[in-house]
Design an enzyme around this catalytic site. Structure first.
Site, PDB file in Angstrom:
ATOM      1  N   ASN A   1       4.747  -6.454  -1.684  1.00 11.61           N
ATOM      2  CA  ASN A   1       4.283  -7.561  -2.522  1.00 11.61           C
ATOM      3  C   ASN A   1       5.096  -7.601  -3.813  1.00 11.61           C
ATOM      4  OD1 ASN A   1       2.098  -9.563  -3.609  1.00 11.61           O
ATOM      5  ND2 ASN A   1       2.276  -7.985  -5.167  1.00 11.61           N
ATOM      6  N   GLU A   2       5.915  -8.630  -3.975  1.00 16.21           N
ATOM      7  CA  GLU A   2       6.611  -8.978  -5.222  1.00 16.21           C
ATOM      8  C   GLU A   2       7.618  -7.941  -5.699  1.00 16.21           C
ATOM      9  OE1 GLU A   2       3.784 -10.268  -8.174  1.00 16.21           O
ATOM     10  OE2 GLU A   2       3.251 -12.076  -7.041  1.00 16.21           O
ATOM     11  N   ASP A   3       8.033  -7.019  -4.844  1.00 17.43           N
ATOM     12  CA  ASP A   3       9.036  -6.047  -5.286  1.00 17.43           C
ATOM     13  C   ASP A   3      10.404  -6.699  -5.475  1.00 17.43           C
ATOM     14  OD1 ASP A   3       6.945  -4.342  -5.086  1.00 17.43           O
ATOM     15  OD2 ASP A   3       7.824  -3.023  -3.578  1.00 17.43           O
TER      16      ASP A   3
END
Length: 845
Positions: free
Chosen positions: A431-433
Site C-alpha cells: 500500500n502506497e510504497d
C-alpha cells in the site's frame, strides 16, 4: 498409530511485566488468544484505551516486555506418534521456553510456528511453557540504528516500524491509536499424531463454455514414520457427496486426485449469481484406520484482471466467469486494535453489511494483517470479492537477508493458507510504497529489469514487490493475478489516471478540490478516496464521558481524530457547502451529509464511466470500518453503525441506477458570475447481463414551493444497455433567465412497472438554499413483531433524511432525498411494538 488429537492451550495462563521478579507479580489471563492490553484490563491495571484520553495512559505498555506462562500435563502419546506445539500467531518478538529450555524464537507476527516437543515432553507430570515477549517498539528502534545508511522514508507511525514484521498500524495511523500489542494473538495448541494432512488445496480448470470443470485436489502429508498411507478424497456439494477417489501417498508425502464435474454450479459475486461452494475432504488412512481428516470449501470460477490498450490508456477491471464486474466497494482496516477481540460473528456482520450496501469488493489494506479465516469464509459464502494486499504500507522497507527470508516465509505461509478462497481475486504487493518512493525521490528505473540492481539502490524494497512476492504467488497460487502495489501502473507515476489503479486524495488531502467534481478526478480503478465524517452520537457518547466535552471542537473529540489537519479540512468542506452549526448533534449530521454527498458524486460518475469502454473499472472507498471508536473516513463506525454515506453508496450501486446531474458552477472563485444557463445530463447504469426496457422520468421541482417549474421529460420503452451505461440526455439545458428559482432535478426509472431507482440533483451549494418548512410526513403504515414499514411524503424537496441508528435495528434505506409526488417506503427490522420510534433529521430542520 494414532488419530490426530488437538489440545488447545487456552486456559491456565498467567503473565507479568518482565521487569517484575516476585511471584506476586503474576496475573491471571482469562483466555488465550489475547494481547497484553486485554489482559491488563481484565486485571484492572489498565483503563479502556478507547475512552477519552486513556490511550495516553496506556502508552507505558508500548515500551514494556512481558512474560506469559502456563503449566500443562503431557498428553497421552501412543507409540509411533509425535507431540507438536503449534502457534498460529505470536505478536511479535517471542522467545518460547519449555521447562526452561528455549525451543523457539519468533520475530514475525504473520507466521504460524510449529515445534516438535516429543523428546522435551518425555517426562511425565507438569511441564512449564513460558513465552518472553520483547518490546517491539524498542526492538524496532534498535534495528533502525543498525542500518543508518538506509533511507527510512515513510508516512504514519515511527519509521522504525519498517524493520519489524508486525501489523504496521500498531505504531499509530491517521485513523488509529498507538497501541503496541504483544501476546499469543492466535491459537496455541498441542497436537498428537503419527501422520497428519499438512495442506490441502485445489486447482480448478473451468471449460470456456462453463459446462464442465476439472478439479484437482492436492494433499501434503507429514508422518512420523514412512509407510503405506492412503488419501481418500471426497468432493461434495451442499453436503451431498458427488464423487470420491482413494490414492496412495507418495514417498515424498504427496497425493492428488482429479475430478471431472459436469454442469458445475459456479461461484459468483453477489448480485451476479449464487456464491456456490464445493467442499473437498481428504481422509488420511493407514491400515484401514483414519489418522486425520481435513475439509476445505472452494469455488469453481475464473477471475481475471483485464489490462488492454484503449482510447483512455490501458484498462484495469475484473472479469469473473467471463462477466465484466464493476467493483464498487470499500477498503478494510483491522476491525480492532486488540485483534483477538474480533469474533467470527463480528466479521460476518461486517461482510453482511457489505452485501446490504450492494458493495461487491473489499480491499484488505496492507498496513494491517492477513485476516482471520472467518473473514474470508464470510466473503466466500456471501459473494464478496477480496483484493488482498501483502502487509507492507507507506514506507521504504529495508531488505536485509534475514528480513527477506522472513518475508518469504510469511508470504508463502499466507498464500498457501488462503489460496482456496474463491473470494480472493488479486494479490497486491503493498500500500502506497511507490508513492513514498516518488515523494522521497528514491531511485526507480522501471527499464532496469535486474533484481540484483534494485537491491543496491536506495529503494531496495522494489525487490520484494517485483521479484519475491510475484514468485511466491506464481508458485503457490498461479491462477491469482498479482499487482506490484496500490497504487501502481506499469512503472508510471502513481497518479497517472490512464493505467493501473490510483489513490485519489485531491478531495480532502492534496489540492482539496470541490467534491462536486470528484468524478473528473478518477483513473482506471480508484482503489482509495474518501471524506471524513463524525460517527453517530451514540458512538461519541461511548468515548466522551464528560458532558462538558460534547461540543464540536472539544479536546477529546480532536484527540479521537488522528488525521493531520482535520480541523481545517472538515471546516473547509462544511463552510463551502452548508450552513454551519455549533451544537454537536447538528455538527455530526452536517459532516455526515458532506461525506454522503462526496461518496455519491464519486461513485455515481465513476460507475457511469464503466459504460465508456470500462474507463473506470471500480471504486473502493477509504474506508469501510474503524479499529476503535473515532472520527475518520469510515462509512460504518466501530460499533457497526452505518453513517449516511453507507446508504448513499448503496443507492448508486443499485443493479439499475438512474443518474442526473447539472453542470457545476464554482461560486468560490474571484468575481463569480451567476450563470445564465446550465447543462444537465441524464443516464442509466445497469449491471444486468441482458438488455431491459424501462421508463425514465425527469421532473424539475422548485425548492421553495415543491411545484414543477417546467414540463417533465419522460422517456418510455428505453432500451437499457446490459452491463453498461445508457445516456439519455447529454446536452440538456436549464435557462436561468426563464427558470430562475432554485429547483431540483428528480429522476426515476421503472422496469416492468416497478419503480427501481431514483436520483435527485440539487442546486449547489446547499448553504444558499432555504430548506425550512418542508412539509415532511413520516407515517407508520404497517407493523409486525419485529418489522415496521414507514411511508414518507413531503410537500417540498427534502435533502438527506437520516434515521437514527439503533443497536439491533436495520434500516432498508436512509440519507434519502424526498420530493413531492414520490412517496417512499422504508422498512425497519428489529424494532418491536412499543419501542420508541426512530428519530430522524434532515437538512434545514
Amino acid at each position: 498409530m494414532s488419530k490426530l488429537q488437538q489440545f488447545p492451550l487456552s486456559k491456565g495462563w498467567s503473565f507479568r511485566d518482565n521487569e517484575a521478579t516476585s511471584e506476586d507479580a503474576w496475573m491471571p489471563v482469562p483466555v488465550v488468544p489475547s494481547v497484553v492490553h486485554q489482559d491488563l484490563q481484565a486485571n484492572n491495571k489498565l483503563k479502556d484505551p478507547y475512552i477519552g484520553f486513556n490511550e495516553l495512559e496506556a502508552r507505558w505498555v508500548n515500551e514494556k516486555s512481558w512474560t506469559y506462562k502456563t503449566v500443562f500435563q503431557k498428553p497421552a502419546a501412543p507409540a509411533g506418534s509425535c507431540i507438536v506445539l503449534a502457534f498460529d500467531g505470536l505478536d511479535t518478538f517471542a522467545k518460547v521456553k519449555l521447562d526452561g529450555n528455549v525451543i523457539l524464537e519468533n520475530d514475525n507476527m504473520f507466521l504460524a510456528r510449529r515445534v516438535d516437543v516429543t523428546k522435551a515432553l518425555e517426562a511425565e507430570g507438569d511441564h512449564v511453557l513460558e513465552i518472553d515477549f520483547d518490546c517491539a517498539f524498542l526492538r524496532a528502534k534498535e534495528l533502525r540504528k543498525q542500518d543508518p545508511r538506509h533511507n527510512w522514508a515513510s508516512f504514519n507511525g515511527d519509521p522504525s516500524r519498517l524493520s519489524v514484521r508486525k501489523a504496521q498500524y500498531h505504531w499509530g495511523w491517521d485513523w488509529g491509536p498507538v497501541l503496541m500489542t504483544a501476546g499469543i494473538w492466535r491459537e496455541v495448541r498441542l497436537e498428537v499424531y503419527s501422520a497428519r494432512v499438512a495442506d490441502l488445496w485445489t486447482e480448478v480448470q473451468l471449460a470456456s463454455d462453463h459446462q464442465s470443470a476439472q478439479v484437482t485436489a492436492f494433499v501434503e502429508v507429514e508422518s512420523v514414520h514412512s509407510g503405506s498411507h492412503r488419501a481418500c478424497f471426497t468432493l461434495s456439494l451442499h453436503g451431498q457427496e458427488i464423487t470420491r477417489e482413494e490414492i496412495g501417498v507418495t514417498e515424498n508425502g504427496t497425493a492428488k486426485a482429479t475430478f471431472d464435474v459436469k454442469e458445475p454450479s459456479l461461484w459468483w459475486p453477489h448480485g451476479y449469481g449464487d456464491a456456490t461452494l464445493y467442499e473437498v475432504s481428504v481422509s488420511l488412512v493407514k491400515e484401514q484406520e483414519e489418522l486425520h481428516r481435513v475439509s476445505k470449501k472452494f469455488g469453481i470460477r475464473t477471475a481475471e484482471v483485464i489490462q488492454r490498450p484503449d482510447k483512455h490508456g490501458k484498462s484495469f477491471f475484473f472479469r469473473v466467469n467471463g462477466v465484466d464486474i464493476f467493483c464498487g466497494g470499500s477498503c478494510w482496516i483491522p476491525a480492532d486494535n486488540l485483534l483477538p477481540s474480533i469474533t467470527a460473528e463480528r466479521y460476518r456482520k461486517w461482510i453482511e453489511l457489505m452485501v446490504h450496501g450492494r458493495q461487491v469488493m473489499i480491499r484488505v489494506w496492507g498496513g494491517g494483517i492477513y485476516e482471520d479465516y472467518s473473514f474470508y469464509d464470510a466473503c466466500d459464502e456471501l459473494g464478496v470479492l477480496v483484493w488482498q494486499d501483502f502487509m507492507f504500507g507507506c514506507g521504504n522497507y529495508p531488505t536485509w537477508p534475514n528480513l527477506l527470508e522472513s518475508i518469504r516465509k510469511e508470504s508463502v505461509y499466507n498464500v498457501r493458507r488462503l489460496r482456496h478462497h474463491p473470494s480472493i481475486v488479486i494479490w497486491v504487493g503493498n500500500n502506497e510504497d511507490y508513492q513514498v518512493q516518488e515523494q522521497a525521490g528514491l531511485t526507480y528505473n522501471y527499464e532496469d529489469k535486474d533484481p540484483e540492481n534494485w537491491l543496491k539502490t536506495d529503494f531496495p524494497a522494489r525487490y520484494i514487490y517485483e521479484k519475491l512476492l510475484p514468485e511466491v504467488v506464481q508458485e503457490y497460487s498461479p491462477g491469482t493475478f498479482y499487482h506490484p502495489g496500490s497504487p501502481w501502473g506499469d512503472g508510471k507515476t502513481t497518479s497517472d489516471p490512464t493505467v493501473g489503479d490510483m489513490h485519489q486524495w485531491n478531495v480532502w488531502h492534496g489540492t482539496q478540490e470541490k467534491y462536486q467534481i470528484f468524478d473528473t478526478l478518477g483513473g482506471r480503478f480508484n482503489s482509495e478516496f474518501g471524506m471524513e465524517a463524525f460517527p453517530h452520537m451514540s458512538t461519541i457518547d461511548y468515548f466522551v464521558e464528560n458532558e462538558a466535552d460534547k461540543y464540536p471542537q472539544s479536546h477529546v473529540l480532536d484527540f479521537h481524530n488522528k488525521a493531520d489537519g482535520h480541523e481545517r479540512r472538515i471546516a473547509t468542506y462544511l463552510v463551502e457547502n452548508l450552513r454551519t452549526a455549533t451544537d454537536l448533534e447538528t455538527h455530526i449530521y452536517l459532516t455526515q451529509v458532506v461525506q454522503a454527498e462526496t461518496m455519491m458524486f464519486g461513485y455515481r460518475g465513476w460507475r457511469r464511466q464503466w459504460g465508456d469502454e470500462r474507463h473506470c473499472g471500480g471504486a473502493l472507498l477509504w474506508q469501510l470500518n474503524d479499529c476503535w471508536p473515532t472520527i475518520s473516513w469510515a462509512i460504518v463506525d466501530y460499533f457497526l453503525r452505518p453513517k449516511p454515506a453507507f446508504y448513499a453508496v448503496a443507492r448508486v450501486l443499485n443493479p439499475i441506477a438512474v443518474g442526473v446531474r447539472r453542470e457545476h458552477h464554482d461560486w468560490s472563485v474571484t468575481h463569480a458570475q451567476p450563470p445564465k444557463t446550465s447543462k444537465f445530463e441524464l443516464w442509466v447504469a445497469s449491471s444486468r447481463q441482458q438488455e431491459i426496457q424501462g421508463t425514465v422520468e425527469l421532473r424539475f421541482l422548485s425548492v421553495n414551493t415543491g411545484l414543477e417549474v417546467r414540463e417533465r421529460i419522460v422517456h418510455e420503452n428505453v432500451s437499457i444497455v446490459p452491463n453498461g451505461t445508457t445516456n439519455l440526455i447529454v446536452d440538456g439545458l436549464i435557462d436561468h433567465t426563464v427558470h430562475s428559482e432554485p429547483h431540483v432535478l428528480a429522476a426515476r426509472i421503472w422496469v416492468d412497472g416497478q419503480l427501481v431507482a431514483r436520483d435527485v440533483d440539487w442546486p449547489q451549494p446547499f448553504k444558499y438554499l432555504d430548506l425550512s418548512d418542508r412539509g415532511l410526513e413520516v407515517k407508520k403504515i404497517s407493523e409486525s413483531e419485529d418489522e415496521q414499514t414507514l411511508l414518507i411524503s413531503t410537500k417540498k424537496p427534502v435533502k438527506c433524511l437520516v434515521f437514527e441508528e439503533r443497536e439491533g435495528v436495520r434500516i432498508s434505506d436512509s440519507a434519502m432525498d424526498i420530493v413531492p409526488g414520490d412517496d417512499q417506503r422504508v422498512t425497519i427490522k428489529g424494532l418491536k411494538p412499543g419501542d420508541a420510534p426512530l428519530k430522524y433529521k434532515f437538512l434545514g430542520q
